[in-house]
Enzyme design. Structure first.
Site, PDB file in Angstrom:
ATOM      1  N   ASP A   8       0.875  -1.172   0.000  1.00 56.22           N
ATOM      2  CA  ASP A   8       0.000   0.000   0.000  1.00 56.22           C
ATOM      3  C   ASP A   8       0.914   1.226   0.000  1.00 56.22           C
ATOM      4  O   ASP A   8       2.144   1.093  -0.158  1.00 56.22           O
ATOM      5  CB  ASP A   8      -0.975  -0.043   1.197  1.00 56.22           C
ATOM      6  CG  ASP A   8      -0.271   0.162   2.540  1.00 56.22           C
ATOM      7  OD1 ASP A   8       0.978   0.192   2.575  1.00 56.22           O
ATOM      8  OD2 ASP A   8      -0.976   0.296   3.554  1.00 56.22           O
ATOM      9  N   CYS A  65       3.589  -2.991   3.980  1.00 61.72           N
ATOM     10  CA  CYS A  65       2.743  -1.863   4.371  1.00 61.72           C
ATOM     11  C   CYS A  65       3.491  -1.097   5.465  1.00 61.72           C
ATOM     12  O   CYS A  65       4.704  -1.251   5.590  1.00 61.72           O
ATOM     13  CB  CYS A  65       1.332  -2.309   4.774  1.00 61.72           C
ATOM     14  SG  CYS A  65       1.206  -3.374   6.213  1.00 61.72           S
ATOM     15  N   THR A  67       3.393  -1.410   8.762  1.00 59.96           N
ATOM     16  CA  THR A  67       3.894  -2.330   9.796  1.00 59.96           C
ATOM     17  C   THR A  67       4.044  -3.765   9.314  1.00 59.96           C
ATOM     18  O   THR A  67       4.679  -4.575  10.003  1.00 59.96           O
ATOM     19  CB  THR A  67       2.908  -2.366  10.978  1.00 59.96           C
ATOM     20  OG1 THR A  67       1.628  -2.795  10.462  1.00 59.96           O
ATOM     21  CG2 THR A  67       2.765  -0.999  11.636  1.00 59.96           C
ATOM     22  N   HIS A  98      10.276 -24.343   9.340  1.00 61.27           N
ATOM     23  CA  HIS A  98       9.303 -25.092  10.145  1.00 61.27           C
ATOM     24  C   HIS A  98       7.862 -24.908   9.683  1.00 61.27           C
ATOM     25  O   HIS A  98       7.047 -25.817   9.839  1.00 61.27           O
ATOM     26  CB  HIS A  98       9.384 -24.668  11.614  1.00 61.27           C
ATOM     27  CG  HIS A  98      10.636 -25.147  12.296  1.00 61.27           C
ATOM     28  ND1 HIS A  98      10.812 -25.097  13.663  1.00 61.27           N
ATOM     29  CD2 HIS A  98      11.781 -25.684  11.793  1.00 61.27           C
ATOM     30  CE1 HIS A  98      12.011 -25.587  13.981  1.00 61.27           C
ATOM     31  NE2 HIS A  98      12.620 -25.932  12.849  1.00 61.27           N
ATOM     32  N   ARG A 109       7.610   1.213   8.112  1.00 62.90           N
ATOM     33  CA  ARG A 109       7.767   2.118   9.257  1.00 62.90           C
ATOM     34  C   ARG A 109       8.485   1.430  10.412  1.00 62.90           C
ATOM     35  O   ARG A 109       8.720   2.036  11.453  1.00 62.90           O
ATOM     36  CB  ARG A 109       6.389   2.621   9.723  1.00 62.90           C
ATOM     37  CG  ARG A 109       5.683   3.441   8.651  1.00 62.90           C
ATOM     38  CD  ARG A 109       4.263   3.817   9.043  1.00 62.90           C
ATOM     39  NE  ARG A 109       3.560   4.366   7.886  1.00 62.90           N
ATOM     40  CZ  ARG A 109       2.239   4.452   7.775  1.00 62.90           C
ATOM     41  NH1 ARG A 109       1.469   4.019   8.756  1.00 62.90           N
ATOM     42  NH2 ARG A 109       1.688   4.946   6.682  1.00 62.90           N
ATOM     43  N   HIS A 134       7.069 -31.665  10.865  1.00 61.33           N
ATOM     44  CA  HIS A 134       6.704 -30.338  10.350  1.00 61.33           C
ATOM     45  C   HIS A 134       5.581 -30.439   9.328  1.00 61.33           C
ATOM     46  O   HIS A 134       4.687 -29.592   9.278  1.00 61.33           O
ATOM     47  CB  HIS A 134       7.922 -29.651   9.730  1.00 61.33           C
ATOM     48  CG  HIS A 134       8.964 -29.284  10.746  1.00 61.33           C
ATOM     49  ND1 HIS A 134       8.666 -28.583  11.892  1.00 61.33           N
ATOM     50  CD2 HIS A 134      10.294 -29.531  10.794  1.00 61.33           C
ATOM     51  CE1 HIS A 134       9.767 -28.415  12.605  1.00 61.33           C
ATOM     52  NE2 HIS A 134      10.770 -28.986  11.960  1.00 61.33           N
TER      53      HIS A 134
END
Ligand code: RB5
Length: 144
Positions: A8, A65, A67, A98, A109, A134
């Site tokens: 974004d 984005c 975060t 895993h 950010r 796994h």
């Protein structure tokens, strides 16, 4: 490797930096936007990329984005998508070894471009260990 990448506006700058590094490193990367710093809605990009990973168009994808959080939440709504939001190389590598993660999300950010590239590189280099334990655990992730 063949990959898709999307962001974004909050991840637009970092997406461009990662895209350049990925192509320089020889990866075949499709850029799904956004293509400017104008405000956009992260789920639109997460869903487009996640749909393509789920249907096999791209084996793996990277979402950026502010975060990495919103992108991961939205991408993980798609069956077969295992998106991880990583800010360190250890988690990025282990998510491959895993958890067989197939989408990486990072935050512009949160990470500088240098660390973001290290995280992306660790994730790209990580290989799913497979094996009974796994494989069994990953197969239990999908809701039944
Ligand atoms: C946009 O302001 C921001 O909310 C978005 O980029 C992302 O961080 C959401 O998780």
């Amino acid at each position: 490797m063949r990959l898709a990448i999307a962001s974004d506006h909050g991840g637009f700058q970092l997406k461009g930096q990662l895209l350049a590094k990925l192509r320089e490193a020889g990866h075949e990367v499709e850029d799904l936007g956004t293509h400017s710093a104008e405000s956009t809605d992260y789920p639109d990009y997460a869903h487009t990329l996640a749909r393509g990973v789920a249907d096999g168009t791209w084996p793996r994808g990277i979402l950026v984005c502010g975060t990495g959080v919103g992108m991961a939440i939205a991408a993980n709504r798609h069956a077969g998508v295992r998106a991880v939001n990583c800010s360190d190389t250890y988690t990025a590598r282990l998510s491959r070894e895993h958890n067989d993660s197939n989408v990486l999300t990072v935050g512009e950010r949160v990470l500088g471009p240098g660390l973001a590239w290290d995280v992306v590189s660790a994730w790209l280099e990580g290989t799913f260990e497979g094996g009974e334990r796994h494989t069994r655990r990953v197969s239990k992730i999908e809701p039944r």
